[in-house]
Design a protein around this motif. Structure first.
Motif, PDB file in Angstrom:
ATOM      1  N   GLU A 197       0.842  -1.187   0.000  1.00 49.00           N
ATOM      2  CA  GLU A 197       0.000   0.000   0.000  1.00 49.00           C
ATOM      3  C   GLU A 197       0.884   1.246   0.000  1.00 49.00           C
ATOM      4  N   LEU A 198       0.284   2.396  -0.306  1.00 44.11           N
ATOM      5  CA  LEU A 198       1.043   3.633  -0.390  1.00 44.11           C
ATOM      6  C   LEU A 198       1.649   4.000   0.958  1.00 44.11           C
ATOM      7  N   ILE A 199       2.820   4.634   0.913  1.00 45.26           N
ATOM      8  CA  ILE A 199       3.481   5.150   2.118  1.00 45.26           C
ATOM      9  C   ILE A 199       3.710   6.643   1.938  1.00 45.26           C
ATOM     10  N   TYR A 200       3.151   7.445   2.855  1.00 44.46           N
ATOM     11  CA  TYR A 200       3.409   8.882   2.920  1.00 44.46           C
ATOM     12  C   TYR A 200       4.382   9.100   4.076  1.00 44.46           C
ATOM     13  N   ALA A 201       5.576   9.596   3.765  1.00 45.64           N
ATOM     14  CA  ALA A 201       6.637   9.658   4.776  1.00 45.64           C
ATOM     15  C   ALA A 201       6.999  11.090   5.132  1.00 45.64           C
ATOM     16  N   ASN A 202       7.101  11.361   6.442  1.00 48.56           N
ATOM     17  CA  ASN A 202       7.608  12.624   6.968  1.00 48.56           C
ATOM     18  C   ASN A 202       8.997  12.342   7.539  1.00 48.56           C
ATOM     19  N   HIS A 203      10.018  12.911   6.907  1.00 45.86           N
ATOM     20  CA  HIS A 203      11.400  12.740   7.355  1.00 45.86           C
ATOM     21  C   HIS A 203      11.986  14.115   7.616  1.00 45.86           C
ATOM     22  N   GLU A 204      12.987  14.186   8.460  1.00 48.42           N
ATOM     23  CA  GLU A 204      13.592  15.483   8.752  1.00 48.42           C
ATOM     24  C   GLU A 204      14.176  16.141   7.506  1.00 48.42           C
ATOM     25  N   ARG A 205      14.479  15.368   6.471  1.00 50.13           N
ATOM     26  CA  ARG A 205      14.983  15.923   5.212  1.00 50.13           C
ATOM     27  C   ARG A 205      13.854  16.286   4.248  1.00 50.13           C
ATOM     28  N   GLY A 206      12.616  15.929   4.586  1.00 53.85           N
ATOM     29  CA  GLY A 206      11.483  16.263   3.737  1.00 53.85           C
ATOM     30  C   GLY A 206      10.591  15.074   3.453  1.00 53.85           C
ATOM     31  N   PHE A 207       9.518  15.353   2.747  1.00 49.96           N
ATOM     32  CA  PHE A 207       8.477  14.375   2.433  1.00 49.96           C
ATOM     33  C   PHE A 207       8.956  13.367   1.386  1.00 49.96           C
ATOM     34  N   ALA A 208       8.385  12.152   1.442  1.00 47.56           N
ATOM     35  CA  ALA A 208       8.564  11.157   0.383  1.00 47.56           C
ATOM     36  C   ALA A 208       7.277  10.347   0.261  1.00 47.56           C
ATOM     37  N   LEU A 209       7.037   9.831  -0.934  1.00 43.20           N
ATOM     38  CA  LEU A 209       5.858   9.010  -1.188  1.00 43.20           C
ATOM     39  C   LEU A 209       6.264   7.790  -2.002  1.00 43.20           C
ATOM     40  N   ALA A 210       5.840   6.628  -1.542  1.00 40.91           N
ATOM     41  CA  ALA A 210       5.995   5.385  -2.296  1.00 40.91           C
ATOM     42  C   ALA A 210       4.615   4.964  -2.797  1.00 40.91           C
ATOM     43  N   SER A 211       4.451   4.949  -4.117  1.00 41.96           N
ATOM     44  CA  SER A 211       3.174   4.533  -4.703  1.00 41.96           C
ATOM     45  C   SER A 211       3.456   3.604  -5.881  1.00 41.96           C
ATOM     46  N   MET A 212       2.408   3.226  -6.580  1.00 43.58           N
ATOM     47  CA  MET A 212       2.569   2.259  -7.659  1.00 43.58           C
ATOM     48  C   MET A 212       1.518   2.496  -8.727  1.00 43.58           C
ATOM     49  N   ARG A 213       1.792   1.969  -9.913  1.00 46.30           N
ATOM     50  CA  ARG A 213       0.814   1.943 -11.002  1.00 46.30           C
ATOM     51  C   ARG A 213       0.325   0.521 -11.264  1.00 46.30           C
ATOM     52  N   SER A 214       1.143  -0.453 -10.880  1.00 43.68           N
ATOM     53  CA  SER A 214       0.777  -1.860 -11.030  1.00 43.68           C
ATOM     54  C   SER A 214       1.697  -2.663 -10.124  1.00 43.68           C
ATOM     55  N   ASN A 215       1.605  -3.982 -10.206  1.00 45.33           N
ATOM     56  CA  ASN A 215       2.502  -4.830  -9.409  1.00 45.33           C
ATOM     57  C   ASN A 215       3.932  -4.835  -9.930  1.00 45.33           C
ATOM     58  N   THR A 216       4.144  -4.244 -11.105  1.00 43.50           N
ATOM     59  CA  THR A 216       5.491  -4.230 -11.687  1.00 43.50           C
ATOM     60  C   THR A 216       5.986  -2.825 -12.010  1.00 43.50           C
ATOM     61  N   ARG A 217       5.177  -1.816 -11.782  1.00 41.97           N
ATOM     62  CA  ARG A 217       5.566  -0.434 -12.096  1.00 41.97           C
ATOM     63  C   ARG A 217       5.312   0.455 -10.888  1.00 41.97           C
TER      64      ARG A 217
END
Length: 389
Positions: A197-217
């Motif tokens: 599932e998607l991950i919305y990350a708050n880090h001291e260096r700034g935001f990051a997001l892990a998302s997907m378009r499919s199981n391979t992309r």
């Protein structure tokens, strides 16, 4: 040329509206300034609320979405050390669907001939006329010759830079805007996602997001200064930064690969009022923009279309003007709630250059509270999956 509804813009808003109107027997024509190849190639977001998937189900343009899309029960918030699961399905009884906007647009375009939905591609110099009258019209160049499309109603679904909003006089315009001092650097890669599932990350260096378009992309983003040069981020540096900001648990599952596409997108919150002027009705990005943090852009367009299609069908088939009278107020009530959610999540998950250690600790305290509070998680889940129409 004559029709009942002239739709400006062949993005998801205009196409969904056109399909819904044709399904009910209302005549309409879609006018698009770009080519079909350009529209089908645009890379956009891909988290669909139930409002959006319900429209596609109703239109029976859903086979690929249900076959290739990824139903998600929730998502994660990360604070640099841990993953906080927001269990949307358990808290709301609903899911979201991960299915790329590019694919959704292709589906709507491919289904247009079967529903006798006419799309005029590569229409140049589009202009709106007499929108306060009962006989508005749209002019455009087609193969170098000016054409005029007469209608009873014009639906402006042509995005933030289109001509529809500009047709509303300055004396009637109210604009609300918040520009953010950073952008999202995104990379699209042919690699499996690092998480289910998607991950919305708050880090001291700034935001990051892990998302997907499919199981391979996969699609990943990091927060960067708004004036950051793209060439400063070769693939290796970007993957290293993602591994750092997403936290050790996600980083351990991160698969690296060459970028298929890389770009930096600015962030803004924007609302235009009114969404109706005479017989011109605005929908989607023509009237509002949200930061992508809350995954609301396409879904707000879909809710506008749900309201507007019902109103237009009621007027053309039953001579019922009630829906048209209340379209703008109903749509804006939902728009402002979605703006609030996207703004608040953006504030929570990003580092702002004018904020210091105190604000950082407040963000961490809020994330710690969310991790331990079912009530807080429920409020987030309700907004993420989409508020009722």
């Amino acid at each position: 040329m004559k029709t009942q509804v002239a739709i400006i813009g062949a993005g998801p808003a205009g196409l969904m509206l056109g399909h819904l109107l044709r399904r009910a027997g209302v005549a309409c024509v879609v006018v698009e300034r770009r080519s079909r190849e350009y529209v089908e190639g645009r890379i956009r977001a891909g988290v669909l609320e139930r409002t959006t998937t319900d429209i596609l189900d109703r239109l029976e343009i859903n086979q690929r979405m249900h076959g290739e899309g990824l139903p998600h029960d929730g998502f994660y918030l990360a604070d640099g050390e841990r993953l906080i699961h927001i269990d949307v399905a358990r808290l709301t009884g609903k899911q979201v669907m991960v299915y790329g906007q590019t694919e959704l647009t292709k589906d709507l375009i491919a289904a247009a001939p079967g529903r006798d939905l006419e799309i005029i591609w590569e229409a140049g110099d589009v202009a709106l006329h007499d929108v306060e009258s009962d006989a508005p019209s749209v002019t455009f160049l087609r193969d170098g010759v000016q054409q005029r499309l007469q209608a009873r109603v014009i639906a402006g679904c042509d995005g933030f830079h289109g001509p529809s909003r500009k047709a509303i006089p300055g004396s009637r315009r109210r604009e609300y805007e918040r520009l953010y001092p950073f952008g999202w650097l995104g990379i699209l890669a042919e690699v499996p996602p690092c998480n289910d599932e998607l991950i919305y990350a708050n880090h001291e260096r700034g935001f990051a997001l892990a998302s997907m378009r499919s199981n391979t992309r996969s699609r990943y983003y990091i927060q960067v200064p708004i004036d950051e040069p793209l060439e400063a981020w070769p693939d290796d540096r970007l993957w290293d930064e993602l591994a750092l900001r997403l936290g050790p648990e996600a980083a351990a599952r991160l698969t690296r690969g060459p970028s298929l596409e890389k770009s930096i997108a600015p962030l803004r919150s924007y609302v235009f009022e009114p969404m109706r002027h005479g017989n011109l009705f605005l929908a989607g990005d023509a009237a509002h923009i949200v930061p992508p943090t809350g995954a609301k852009g396409l879904n707000l367009a879909a809710s506008d279309v749900a309201y507007l299609s019902d109103a237009l069908i009621g007027w053309f088939t039953r001579d019922d003007e009630e829906g048209l009278r209340h379209y703008a107020s109903r749509a804006l009530a939902r728009v402002w709630k979605a703006e609030r959610f996207s703004w608040s999540l953006t504030r929570l998950m990003h580092r702002f250059p004018d904020e210091g250690a105190f604000e950082r600790r407040m963000q961490l305290a809020e994330l710690d509270y969310i991790a331990s509070s079912t009530a807080a998680q429920t409020a987030i889940a309700e907004n993420y999956v989409g508020l009722p129409l």
